[in-house]
Write a protein that holds these residues in place. Structure first.
Motif, PDB file in Angstrom:
ATOM      1  N   PRO A 172       0.833  -1.216   0.000  1.00 29.46           N
ATOM      2  CA  PRO A 172       0.000   0.000   0.000  1.00 29.46           C
ATOM      3  C   PRO A 172       0.860   1.256   0.000  1.00 29.46           C
ATOM      4  CG  PRO A 172       0.131  -0.894   2.210  1.00 29.46           C
ATOM      5  CD  PRO A 172       0.867  -1.869   1.333  1.00 29.46           C
ATOM      6  N   GLN A 173       0.317   2.329  -0.555  1.00 24.54           N
ATOM      7  CA  GLN A 173       1.042   3.585  -0.596  1.00 24.54           C
ATOM      8  C   GLN A 173       1.017   4.271   0.773  1.00 24.54           C
ATOM      9  OE1 GLN A 173       2.705   4.924  -3.483  1.00 24.54           O
ATOM     10  NE2 GLN A 173       2.445   2.768  -3.977  1.00 24.54           N
ATOM     11  N   LEU A 174       1.982   5.170   0.985  1.00 24.23           N
ATOM     12  CA  LEU A 174       2.079   5.911   2.240  1.00 24.23           C
ATOM     13  C   LEU A 174       1.557   7.332   2.022  1.00 24.23           C
ATOM     14  CD1 LEU A 174       2.984   6.381   5.134  1.00 24.23           C
ATOM     15  CD2 LEU A 174       5.319   6.792   4.278  1.00 24.23           C
ATOM     16  N   PRO A 175       0.350   7.657   2.487  1.00 24.43           N
ATOM     17  CA  PRO A 175      -0.169   9.026   2.328  1.00 24.43           C
ATOM     18  C   PRO A 175       0.584   9.985   3.251  1.00 24.43           C
ATOM     19  CG  PRO A 175      -1.937   7.432   2.763  1.00 24.43           C
ATOM     20  CD  PRO A 175      -0.647   6.764   3.090  1.00 24.43           C
ATOM     21  N   THR A 176       0.812  11.201   2.788  1.00 23.00           N
ATOM     22  CA  THR A 176       1.535  12.171   3.608  1.00 23.00           C
ATOM     23  C   THR A 176       0.727  12.578   4.839  1.00 23.00           C
ATOM     24  OG1 THR A 176       0.682  13.920   2.156  1.00 23.00           O
ATOM     25  CG2 THR A 176       2.889  13.093   1.689  1.00 23.00           C
ATOM     26  N   GLY A 215       8.732  13.587   0.455  1.00 23.14           N
ATOM     27  CA  GLY A 215       8.493  14.281  -0.800  1.00 23.14           C
ATOM     28  C   GLY A 215       9.743  14.391  -1.654  1.00 23.14           C
ATOM     29  N   LEU A 216      10.890  14.730  -1.033  1.00 23.88           N
ATOM     30  CA  LEU A 216      12.150  14.820  -1.776  1.00 23.88           C
ATOM     31  C   LEU A 216      12.536  13.477  -2.384  1.00 23.88           C
ATOM     32  CD1 LEU A 216      14.193  17.121   0.631  1.00 23.88           C
ATOM     33  CD2 LEU A 216      13.508  17.674  -1.704  1.00 23.88           C
ATOM     34  N   LEU A 217      12.335  12.409  -1.615  1.00 20.59           N
ATOM     35  CA  LEU A 217      12.667  11.081  -2.130  1.00 20.59           C
ATOM     36  C   LEU A 217      11.811  10.748  -3.343  1.00 20.59           C
ATOM     37  CD1 LEU A 217      14.232   8.426  -1.848  1.00 20.59           C
ATOM     38  CD2 LEU A 217      12.426   7.625  -0.297  1.00 20.59           C
ATOM     39  N   ARG A 218      10.507  11.032  -3.269  1.00 17.05           N
ATOM     40  CA  ARG A 218       9.626  10.747  -4.407  1.00 17.05           C
ATOM     41  C   ARG A 218      10.006  11.612  -5.619  1.00 17.05           C
ATOM     42  NH1 ARG A 218       8.942   6.516  -2.546  1.00 17.05           N
ATOM     43  NH2 ARG A 218       7.028   5.673  -1.633  1.00 17.05           N
ATOM     44  N   ALA A 219      10.433  12.842  -5.368  1.00 18.37           N
ATOM     45  CA  ALA A 219      10.858  13.691  -6.477  1.00 18.37           C
ATOM     46  C   ALA A 219      12.151  13.174  -7.101  1.00 18.37           C
ATOM     47  CB  ALA A 219      11.046  15.128  -5.992  1.00 18.37           C
ATOM     48  N   LEU A 220      13.084  12.757  -6.262  1.00 18.39           N
ATOM     49  CA  LEU A 220      14.340  12.213  -6.773  1.00 18.39           C
ATOM     50  C   LEU A 220      14.115  10.909  -7.533  1.00 18.39           C
ATOM     51  CD1 LEU A 220      16.569  12.954  -3.660  1.00 18.39           C
ATOM     52  CD2 LEU A 220      16.941  13.873  -5.954  1.00 18.39           C
ATOM     53  N   GLN A 221      13.121  10.157  -7.113  1.00 18.12           N
ATOM     54  CA  GLN A 221      12.794   8.913  -7.814  1.00 18.12           C
ATOM     55  C   GLN A 221      11.980   9.168  -9.084  1.00 18.12           C
ATOM     56  OE1 GLN A 221      10.781   7.113  -4.480  1.00 18.12           O
ATOM     57  NE2 GLN A 221      12.535   5.825  -3.954  1.00 18.12           N
ATOM     58  N   ARG A 222      11.701  10.434  -9.362  1.00 21.57           N
ATOM     59  CA  ARG A 222      10.902  10.818 -10.518  1.00 21.57           C
ATOM     60  C   ARG A 222       9.501  10.189 -10.486  1.00 21.57           C
ATOM     61  NH1 ARG A 222      12.982  14.263 -14.528  1.00 21.57           N
ATOM     62  NH2 ARG A 222      14.696  15.295 -13.479  1.00 21.57           N
ATOM     63  N   GLU A 223       8.989  10.003  -9.280  1.00 21.58           N
ATOM     64  CA  GLU A 223       7.646   9.450  -9.126  1.00 21.58           C
ATOM     65  C   GLU A 223       6.622  10.561  -8.917  1.00 21.58           C
ATOM     66  OE1 GLU A 223       4.881   6.433  -9.167  1.00 21.58           O
ATOM     67  OE2 GLU A 223       7.016   6.402  -9.650  1.00 21.58           O
ATOM     68  N   THR A 225       5.573  14.677  -9.537  1.00 20.22           N
ATOM     69  CA  THR A 225       5.810  15.923 -10.256  1.00 20.22           C
ATOM     70  C   THR A 225       5.970  17.050  -9.236  1.00 20.22           C
ATOM     71  OG1 THR A 225       3.467  16.455 -10.398  1.00 20.22           O
ATOM     72  CG2 THR A 225       4.396  15.095 -12.170  1.00 20.22           C
ATOM     73  N   LEU A 226       6.377  18.217  -9.730  1.00 19.10           N
ATOM     74  CA  LEU A 226       6.478  19.366  -8.833  1.00 19.10           C
ATOM     75  C   LEU A 226       5.097  19.730  -8.285  1.00 19.10           C
ATOM     76  CD1 LEU A 226       8.219  21.524  -7.552  1.00 19.10           C
ATOM     77  CD2 LEU A 226       7.916  22.932  -9.593  1.00 19.10           C
ATOM     78  N   ASP A 227       4.055  19.553  -9.091  1.00 18.40           N
ATOM     79  CA  ASP A 227       2.688  19.799  -8.602  1.00 18.40           C
ATOM     80  C   ASP A 227       2.389  18.916  -7.393  1.00 18.40           C
ATOM     81  OD1 ASP A 227       2.495  21.506 -10.712  1.00 18.40           O
ATOM     82  OD2 ASP A 227       1.061  20.319 -11.856  1.00 18.40           O
ATOM     83  N   GLN A 228       2.724  17.637  -7.505  1.00 18.62           N
ATOM     84  CA  GLN A 228       2.443  16.713  -6.402  1.00 18.62           C
ATOM     85  C   GLN A 228       3.271  17.050  -5.165  1.00 18.62           C
ATOM     86  OE1 GLN A 228       3.193  13.275  -9.071  1.00 18.62           O
ATOM     87  NE2 GLN A 228       1.347  12.403  -8.182  1.00 18.62           N
ATOM     88  N   ILE A 230       4.448  20.019  -4.267  1.00 23.43           N
ATOM     89  CA  ILE A 230       3.910  21.233  -3.642  1.00 23.43           C
ATOM     90  C   ILE A 230       2.570  20.949  -2.964  1.00 23.43           C
ATOM     91  CG2 ILE A 230       2.956  23.512  -4.168  1.00 23.43           C
ATOM     92  CD1 ILE A 230       5.174  23.871  -6.204  1.00 23.43           C
ATOM     93  N   ASP A 231       1.720  20.164  -3.586  1.00 22.70           N
ATOM     94  CA  ASP A 231       0.425  19.837  -2.982  1.00 22.70           C
ATOM     95  C   ASP A 231       0.607  19.066  -1.676  1.00 22.70           C
ATOM     96  OD1 ASP A 231      -0.916  21.113  -4.974  1.00 22.70           O
ATOM     97  OD2 ASP A 231      -1.401  19.298  -6.111  1.00 22.70           O
ATOM     98  N   ALA A 232       1.537  18.087  -1.688  1.00 21.52           N
ATOM     99  CA  ALA A 232       1.781  17.307  -0.471  1.00 21.52           C
ATOM    100  C   ALA A 232       2.357  18.197   0.624  1.00 21.52           C
ATOM    101  CB  ALA A 232       2.730  16.147  -0.780  1.00 21.52           C
ATOM    102  N   SER A 233       3.270  19.100   0.259  1.00 23.20           N
ATOM    103  CA  SER A 233       3.862  20.003   1.250  1.00 23.20           C
ATOM    104  C   SER A 233       2.804  20.941   1.821  1.00 23.20           C
ATOM    105  CB  SER A 233       4.996  20.806   0.614  1.00 23.20           C
ATOM    106  OG  SER A 233       6.025  19.950   0.141  1.00 23.20           O
ATOM    107  N   TYR A 234       1.958  21.463   0.960  1.00 23.20           N
ATOM    108  CA  TYR A 234       0.912  22.363   1.448  1.00 23.20           C
ATOM    109  C   TYR A 234      -0.096  21.609   2.313  1.00 23.20           C
ATOM    110  CZ  TYR A 234      -3.141  25.391   1.632  1.00 23.20           C
ATOM    111  OH  TYR A 234      -4.199  26.125   2.079  1.00 23.20           O
ATOM    112  N   GLY A 235      -0.543  20.442   1.820  1.00 25.50           N
ATOM    113  CA  GLY A 235      -1.580  19.714   2.538  1.00 25.50           C
ATOM    114  C   GLY A 235      -1.136  19.185   3.888  1.00 25.50           C
TER     115      GLY A 235
END
Length: 408
Positions: A172-176, A215-223, A225-228, A230-235
């Protein structure tokens, strides 16, 4: 995902330090070291800006020394030049010893500050990390990311999510939001610390660092996008930092006082780009809706025309059906009449045939007698027989003509 720079999380309280600024002894901010900076330096995290002597920069010659420096430094960000990073030996044999080192140092970092430093440093280089890439910089950055994942795996927050950290598509995925809730509930017993060693401010720092690391790990893994990102950081972080019911003046004051202009620029540009994309989508959808409406109107008109044609065709079909029924009845009556006519004609034929046979038979007898009389020298008798026969045949012919309507 695009190659945009990933923004850093805000400072723990008050206006955060710029990601590219290094605190100096007199409380001012100087530019961060460039790629040609010798050895390692740090951007200090604490709010205190008291004057102090600049500590000598350690000489780092291995990944192990870089890890030790990252754990022992109180800086929020890791500064280390690319050229020096390329000089560090990256071997397959070293991963085991480096992982052991991380395991021994991880308990000293309950707020996950060091994994954040490593991931933020790797992301700040702006280099897409591909496993097949042979460049020294990419290999070194990949090693730092791997060791950051090892460090995260020693935290009670990520201990059961190590497989998902390594494979971002594993369920299962890990929600922020779940990560935030777990970080806020983590207790000193799970960390092996006392309440004095892990205070409320440390818990808040853990929340921010955990979400930033993920979030940084998911960005580095190219999984992501910048939209995702920023949304995760804001939320999960930013919206909780916003003052409640901030009016125009206070909101403008907070934005104007922020020294993270690069982060504001990235986030603002991202949202403006999203708004522009949405506006283009809305325009496209409106055009498609207009075309669909026109098409619907056209189809309605065509359907109305088809219905009219169908009704006309049905009317003609009903008329044809009535004609077919009428003709069938007439045909049946005609067939019945023909049967009767055929029966009468058969009777008439038999009657006529019998009469003709009788007539011809009688006349043959007369002609035979007349021929016999002629041969015996009695022409008068023969002439009488011939007259009688001709008269009888003439009458029969007249009767036949009358029976056929005067046609012979």
């Amino acid at each position: 995902m695009s190659n945009e720079t990933i923004p850093e999380p805000g400072a723990e309280s008050g206006a955060s330090d710029p990601a590219s600024a290094t605190a100096t002894g007199d409380g001012t901010a100087s530019a961060a070291p460039t790629d040609n900076a010798p050895a390692a330096s740090v951007a200090e995290e604490g709010p205190h800006r008291a004057k102090s002597k600049t500590k000598p920069k350690p000489i780092i010659t291995s990944i192990e020394e870089l890890l030790t420096f990252a754990y022992e430094s109180n800086a929020r960000l890791l500064e280390f030049s690319r050229e020096d990073l390329k000089k560090l030996a990256i071997t397959d044999e070293g991963i085991a010893s480096q992982s052991v080192l991380v395991g021994s140092l991880a308990p000293t970092d309950p707020t996950l500050s060091t994994p954040f430093k490593l991931l933020q440093y790797a992301a700040r280089q702006g280099v897409p990390l591909k496993r097949a890439e042979d460049g020294d910089l990419a290999r070194a950055l990949n090693r730092l990311v791997d060791l950051a994942v090892v460090a995260l795996g020693h935290s009670p927050l990520f201990r059961v999510w190590v497989d998902q950290l390594v494979d971002p598509r594993k369920d299962p995925q890990l929600p922020t939001e779940h990560l935030r809730d777990e970080a806020r509930r983590v207790g000193v017993d799970k960390l092996g610390l006392t309440p004095k060693q892990f205070k409320a401010a440390d818990r808040q720092r853990l929340v921010k660092n955990a979400i930033a690391c993920y979030g940084l790990l998911r960005a580095l893994q190219r999984e992501w996008t910048l939209d995702q990102f920023i949304d995760a950081s804001y939320g999960s972080v930013w919206r909780y930092e916003a003052p409640e019911a901030a009016g125009l003046e206070r909101a403008a004051s907070e934005v104007g006082a922020s020294r993270d202009l690069n982060v504001l620029g990235i986030v603002g540009a991202n949202y403006l780009a999203r708004i522009a994309r949405l506006e283009r989508q809305v325009t496209q959808l409106e055009r498609e809706a207009g075309a669909a409406w026109n098409r619907e109107t056209q189809l309605r008109d065509e359907l109305s025309t088809v219905k009219e044609r169908e009704q006309s065709a049905m009317a003609r079909a009903d008329a044809f059906s009535a004609d077919v029924v009428r003709l069938q009845k007439e045909l049946a009556a005609e067939r019945d009449n023909r049967v009767v006519d055929k029966s009468h004609m058969a009777d008439d034929y038999e009657t006529l045939r019998t009469r003709i046979i009788r007539r011809l038979g009688g006349e043959i007898d007369l002609l035979t007698d007349g021929l016999h009389a002629l041969r015996n020298g009695a022409p008068n008798v023969a002439e009488e027989f011939l007259d009688r026969s001709l008269l009888a045949l003439t009458r029969e012919v007249e009767q036949l003509k009358d029976a056929s309507g005067g046609f012979a």
